[in-house]
Design a protein around this motif. Sequence first.
Motif, PDB file in Angstrom:
ATOM      1  N   ASP A  87      54.701  27.068 -48.785  1.00  0.00           N
ATOM      2  CA  ASP A  87      55.303  28.098 -47.936  1.00  0.00           C
ATOM      3  C   ASP A  87      56.154  29.047 -48.743  1.00  0.00           C
ATOM      4  N   GLY A 138      57.311  32.530 -38.426  1.00  0.00           N
ATOM      5  CA  GLY A 138      56.557  32.177 -37.224  1.00  0.00           C
ATOM      6  C   GLY A 138      55.145  32.735 -37.255  1.00  0.00           C
ATOM      7  N   SER A 162      53.367  33.424 -39.804  1.00  0.00           N
ATOM      8  CA  SER A 162      52.503  32.900 -40.851  1.00  0.00           C
ATOM      9  C   SER A 162      51.924  31.535 -40.488  1.00  0.00           C
ATOM     10  N   TYR A 163      52.457  30.888 -39.429  1.00  0.00           N
ATOM     11  CA  TYR A 163      51.886  29.589 -39.035  1.00  0.00           C
ATOM     12  C   TYR A 163      50.410  29.707 -38.718  1.00  0.00           C
ATOM     13  N   GLU A 169      48.310  30.447 -41.718  1.00  0.00           N
ATOM     14  CA  GLU A 169      48.065  29.271 -42.554  1.00  0.00           C
ATOM     15  C   GLU A 169      46.993  28.393 -41.928  1.00  0.00           C
ATOM     16  N   PHE A 170      47.045  28.302 -40.618  1.00  0.00           N
ATOM     17  CA  PHE A 170      46.084  27.461 -39.914  1.00  0.00           C
ATOM     18  C   PHE A 170      44.673  28.018 -40.084  1.00  0.00           C
ATOM     19  N   GLY A 226      53.113  25.581 -41.668  1.00  0.00           N
ATOM     20  CA  GLY A 226      52.470  26.047 -40.449  1.00  0.00           C
ATOM     21  C   GLY A 226      51.205  25.257 -40.168  1.00  0.00           C
ATOM     22  N   TYR A 227      50.456  25.018 -41.209  1.00  0.00           N
ATOM     23  CA  TYR A 227      49.226  24.239 -41.096  1.00  0.00           C
ATOM     24  C   TYR A 227      49.544  22.831 -40.611  1.00  0.00           C
ATOM     25  N   MET A 237      52.203  21.852 -39.033  1.00  0.00           N
ATOM     26  CA  MET A 237      52.695  21.876 -37.654  1.00  0.00           C
ATOM     27  C   MET A 237      51.557  22.045 -36.658  1.00  0.00           C
ATOM     28  N   GLY A 238      50.599  22.903 -37.006  1.00  0.00           N
ATOM     29  CA  GLY A 238      49.473  23.130 -36.116  1.00  0.00           C
ATOM     30  C   GLY A 238      48.716  21.837 -35.859  1.00  0.00           C
ATOM     31  N   THR A 283      58.319  28.257 -33.706  1.00  0.00           N
ATOM     32  CA  THR A 283      58.541  26.828 -33.979  1.00  0.00           C
ATOM     33  C   THR A 283      58.909  26.086 -32.709  1.00  0.00           C
ATOM     34  N   LEU A 287      55.857  25.549 -30.702  1.00  0.00           N
ATOM     35  CA  LEU A 287      55.053  24.444 -31.231  1.00  0.00           C
ATOM     36  C   LEU A 287      55.681  23.109 -30.860  1.00  0.00           C
TER      37      LEU A 287
END
Lengths: 330, 295
Positions: free
Chosen positions: A104, A264, A266-267, A270-271, A279-280, A282-283, B139, B142
């Motif tokens: 990140d 936020g 970029s999540y 990344e996914f 982000g990946y 978290m996804g 976040t 999520l």
Amino acid sequence: MYYLLTWFVAVTVAWIVPRLLPYNAVEITVSQMVRSLTQGSSMISPQEYKEMVNYIEGLFGANEPLWLQYVHFWEDLLHGNLGPSIAFFPATVNKVIAEALPYDLILIIPSTVVAWVIGNILGAQIGYRKTGTITDKASMIAFVAINNIPFFVLGLLLILVFAVDLHWLPATGYTFSAIPRLTWSYLPIFFRHWILPFASVTIVSLGGWVLGMRQLIINEKGSDYMNYGEALGIRPSILSRYAMKNAFLPQITGLALSLGTVVGGSYVLEFIFGYPGMGYIMGIAATDNDYLTVAGVFVVIATVVLLANYIVDILYSVLDPRVRVAEVGE
Amino acid sequence: MSRRIPRPKVEVQSIRNSLLWSLLRERFFLGGVIVLLIVVVPALLAGVIAPYKDYLAPVGPLNSPPSAKYLLGTTGFGQDVFSQLLFGTQHTLFVATVAAVLATLIGLAIGIIAGFMGGIPDAVLNFLTNTFLVIPTFTILLLIASIVHHPGLQLEAVIIGAFSWPWGARAYRSFALNMRSRDYVTVARLNGMGGLSIALTEIMPQMLPYIAIMLVMTLNGALMADVGLDAIGLGPGNTITLGLMIGYAWGWGALVYNWWWWWMPPVVVIILVATSLTAIAIGMDRVFNPRLRGA
């Protein structure tokens, strides 16, 4: 001090949110765990199931009074223990984050800085020229459009052009054939996978800085000191530098505020790229109902973003004499 | 900002008309509205004009490119992309609109209370606003998604709305702060008007243009959050949205196999909507902020 308090509230959000929702986090976690454990043909005996429920309950502290849960939550956190990860079992959340965080930092920091610098210079140039011309209007519309594309949508378009059509670059941000190490053979591989996500974030962020700086310079151009300078016959190149120095300050505050949005945004990017950052992680974790991992990542991200804000704040006071004087005066 | 709406009743009407006129003369505003209408009207009429009302049902061959029968081709499951696009746009706009209205109401309440009351309420609310401004909102979304799986469209809208208010709250607060010290507000207070009625009758009308701009911006933010959540697969199941379309297309390899008709249409719609919303906001800003005009 202010940041410490903000951090405290932010972390508390991670604790409070699941408890406010009318869902049983323990139940969801247990069922998710059973699902991932029985993916082979193995069965779980009722005895084991009960033990697992107890363990998860202990983990969430669901059998304790609320205030004690909260205390334990902080205790674990301050000991740097974020608990086990379910989606990435048997890795702990700490380990998952430690592996993702560098990816990140190396994506977000360079892209934000590059976009900020280029965007401001470009914006100042555009703003200082005569406005209202056709080129000015066309470029403004173009930058508005670019700035409003989500990172990942631009990422999709870039993949189409550079990976699918031209075959220049890989379509994903990660390769399983190379072991991530800081060696000379890994770096070019990493770079090839990194460049497209980097470009997506940079180009989209660029638009915002250009538009902001353009407006700021236009405002500066109308101010008294600029008119006075012009009347005195100071060269435009020197005047534009004065205008830029003043216009930069709000942009620095903007930099701090934009961080949350960039992180936020970029999540999803990344996914889409399969880029192995937070982000990946978290996804995947959120899809797997892995609340513990998401909460852990949340805490770390909040901490990092707040730290970055703190640094920008300090930078601001170094650059703006008025703030510096005010702080010394206090 | 807009001290331009004076008290006398007679003039209010004509000024409102001229304001509307200047709005329509503003190219950014007009262009944005036209583009937005081109996207929104067909989406609202999806139930009437979509060739296949059951947008999830397989109706044709898999992955066929655009043709007369399937205007935008079919998905990897043989669904009609054009029908999905119409309904997807409708659903996405629904989520974004509900979320934006909710966020604006929360933001207004917090902003006006903080700015108008000052003191301890202001300190607390302002701190809260700044905190949520710093934490990446996505976040939190999520975090909720990791527990609430596949919310319906309504629930998703509420969740997004509940965390999209900080920017608005901040803007409304500074506006209310500015208004509080104006003479006419002091006069109203000396006349014995209560805090709430001053806020509603004296400050609110001044704020309306401002609220309109912030609402459009919030709408844009909610749209981004919705598309992002859905694209990762954390949105509602069992329906279609623009984000879900992209998510499915991506997940089933449409990108790599170059089935562009599956994912390009939602991408184009997202870009059109986002750009036109921003253009509308810029246009309104120019009209309501005379200082910006000519710039």
